[in-house]
Write a protein that holds these residues in place. Structure first.
Motif, mmCIF file in Angstrom:
data_model
loop_
_atom_site.group_PDB
_atom_site.id
_atom_site.type_symbol
_atom_site.label_atom_id
_atom_site.label_comp_id
_atom_site.label_asym_id
_atom_site.label_seq_id
_atom_site.Cartn_x
_atom_site.Cartn_y
_atom_site.Cartn_z
ATOM 1 N N CYS A 91 4.218 1.942 2.227
ATOM 2 C CA CYS A 91 5.258 2.886 1.837
ATOM 3 C C CYS A 91 4.605 4.249 1.614
ATOM 4 C CB CYS A 91 6.015 2.418 0.590
ATOM 5 S SG CYS A 91 4.980 1.946 -0.806
ATOM 6 N N GLY A 92 5.418 5.268 1.369
ATOM 7 C CA GLY A 92 4.902 6.613 1.196
ATOM 8 C C GLY A 92 4.823 7.352 2.516
ATOM 9 N N VAL A 129 -0.134 -4.581 9.794
ATOM 10 C CA VAL A 129 0.280 -3.415 8.998
ATOM 11 C C VAL A 129 1.693 -3.039 9.404
ATOM 12 C CG1 VAL A 129 -0.216 -1.003 8.458
ATOM 13 C CG2 VAL A 129 -2.104 -2.615 8.788
ATOM 14 N N VAL A 130 2.626 -3.104 8.437
ATOM 15 C CA VAL A 130 4.034 -2.854 8.733
ATOM 16 C C VAL A 130 4.597 -1.832 7.768
ATOM 17 C CG1 VAL A 130 4.371 -5.169 9.680
ATOM 18 C CG2 VAL A 130 4.859 -4.756 7.262
ATOM 19 N N SER A 131 5.561 -1.073 8.234
ATOM 20 C CA SER A 131 6.257 -0.127 7.382
ATOM 21 C C SER A 131 7.176 -0.870 6.421
ATOM 22 C CB SER A 131 7.069 0.833 8.245
ATOM 23 O OG SER A 131 7.958 1.586 7.449
ATOM 24 N N ALA A 132 7.303 -0.347 5.208
ATOM 25 C CA ALA A 132 8.210 -0.947 4.230
ATOM 26 C C ALA A 132 9.629 -1.048 4.776
ATOM 27 C CB ALA A 132 8.197 -0.138 2.939
ATOM 28 N N LEU A 153 0.849 -1.183 0.000
ATOM 29 C CA LEU A 153 0.000 0.000 0.000
ATOM 30 C C LEU A 153 0.884 1.232 0.000
ATOM 31 C CD1 LEU A 153 -2.877 1.296 0.402
ATOM 32 C CD2 LEU A 153 -2.384 1.212 2.866
ATOM 33 N N ASN A 154 0.657 2.114 -0.974
ATOM 34 C CA ASN A 154 1.381 3.378 -1.002
ATOM 35 C C ASN A 154 0.445 4.497 -0.568
ATOM 36 O OD1 ASN A 154 3.746 5.100 -1.871
ATOM 37 N ND2 ASN A 154 2.109 5.976 -3.111
ATOM 38 N N GLY A 170 10.793 3.035 2.456
ATOM 39 C CA GLY A 170 9.452 3.580 2.345
ATOM 40 C C GLY A 170 9.357 4.948 1.723
ATOM 41 N N ASP A 171 10.367 5.788 1.931
ATOM 42 C CA ASP A 171 10.346 7.127 1.331
ATOM 43 C C ASP A 171 10.795 7.122 -0.117
ATOM 44 O OD1 ASP A 171 9.384 8.820 3.360
ATOM 45 O OD2 ASP A 171 11.317 8.826 4.364
#
Length: 373
Positions: A299-300, A320-323, A178-179, A330-331
């Protein structure tokens, strides 16, 4: 093809004031190596110019001559991004001769998806030839037009890169990417079947709401929303929007869901409700997949909003996890994506598909501007 270095550029519709720059080594199929990446601030005057340009684009709506401000903004942003690339390469000890291509997305100022059998239109500002001359490297730009000319949505284009990301981390069909930019988009795959679509708004409505009421650029860390209460009645009504249950492929413009959705609420409650709407829209999107994902890699910029991440977890029931927590960046993802697509474009490989943008058959695209024509 032997993997090569490419630079990707992205400035999103959220207008966060940054130029995303990333370098990857790829053959257009696999991510062989991550290179440096940075978020480089735009000059302040360009941020204001782009905001004025987006306003002019909304008034234009693809009818009649383009607004004069487009030319001014295109040159200004191209020069700013070109100089940012040159400085980026110098800071990291790289030269333009090492770069096979720059993937220059440009600034989206207006995007209208196909409707009722009529083709859609999109406009990204960015002068590829000017950038190629300044940077001294081949530039691939105008990534979306060919897809839309072929009947596609023109978005999202990130699906094939998201697939490469999922391949890199060894994820299966239980995982979606998911971005969260101005608009949210999701990618899910099962083997070689890749599905991607815009799920709804992400950061844009809440950022616009906070800017309108407080003057801040965004709801940093979700603190304003966290101090408010979700208007569940308002949220339930918003979730009746037909876009959310429409079949994919589907795409949005940044302004299709606006901050006005919270009109009449207080600042904190409005921010809370808009944040919850983003999360609930993701939940609706999961319901459309052939099999519901159990884990979401985010990400994002929205992944940095703790409240938005908690809301997504709560309203989807997913992990739900951060990239960044799974070895991705993620950035940097959107900029990396256009580096990757630039190489696919050079190789003539497709990057939009029937289940991602709605084209009838896999489609390549992009326009090549050579450094030495």
């Amino acid at each position: 093809m032997k993997p090569v270095w490419a630079v990707g550029l992205m400035t999103g519709t959220v207008l966060d004031g940054n130029i995303d720059i990333a370098m990857i080594r790829t053959d257009g199929e696999r991510i062989e190596e991550f290179g440096p990446w940075e978020l480089v601030p735009y000059p302040r005057d360009i941020r204001g110019l782009l905001a004025d340009t987006l306003q002019a684009a909304r008034a234009w709506r693809f009818e009649g001559p383009e607004p004069e401000i487009f030319g001014e903004a295109e040159r200004a942003l191209t020069e700013a991004q070109s100089l940012a690339v040159k400085d980026f390469l110098a800071r990291h000890g790289r030269s333009s001769s090492e770069v096979a291509a720059v993937g220059f997305h440009g600034q989206t100022v207006l995007h209208a998806a196909p409707q009722n059998g009529a083709r859609g239109f999109t406009r990204q500002l960015g002068d590829g030839a000017l950038m190629a001359g300044i940077v001294g490297t081949d530039v691939v730009h105008d990534f979306r037009s060919a897809d839309m000319a072929a009947g596609g949505q023109g978005a999202p284009l990130s699906a094939i890169y998201h697939k490469a990301m999922l391949d890199r981390i060894g994820a299966g069909s239980d995982t979606a990417i998911l971005n969260l930019g101005g608009v949210a988009n999701m990618t899910w795959r099962d083997g070689d079947t890749v599905i991607a679509f815009d799920t709804g708004p992400a950061n844009a409505p809440v950022n616009d709401w906070v800017a309108r009421h407080s003057g801040a650029d965004m709801d940093f860390d979700g603190k304003i929303a966290a101090s408010g209460k979700v208007d569940e009645g308002r949220l339930s009504a918003l979730l009746q929007h037909p876009f959310l249950t429409a079949p994919y492929p589907k795409s949005l413009d940044r302004f299709d869901f606006s901050a006005s959705m919270a009109d009449g609420l207080g600042v904190e409650d409005g921010a809370a409700t808009l944040t919850a709407f983003t999360a609930a829209s993701v939940a609706r999107a999961l319901d459309l997949l052939p099999r519901r994902a159990l884990r979401i890699v985010v990400c994002g910029g929205g992944r940095k909003n703790p409240l938005m991440m908690r809301e997504i977890a709560s309203r989807t029931g997913c992990a739900v996890v951060s990239a960044d927590s799974v070895g991705l960046r993620g950035d940097a993802v959107e900029a990396e994506c256009f580096a990757y697509l630039a190489i696919r474009s050079l190789r003539g490989l497709p990057y939009s598909y029937p289940l991602t943008t709605g084209v009838k058959s896999p489609q390549t695209g992009g326009v090549l501007a050579r450094a030495n024509p």
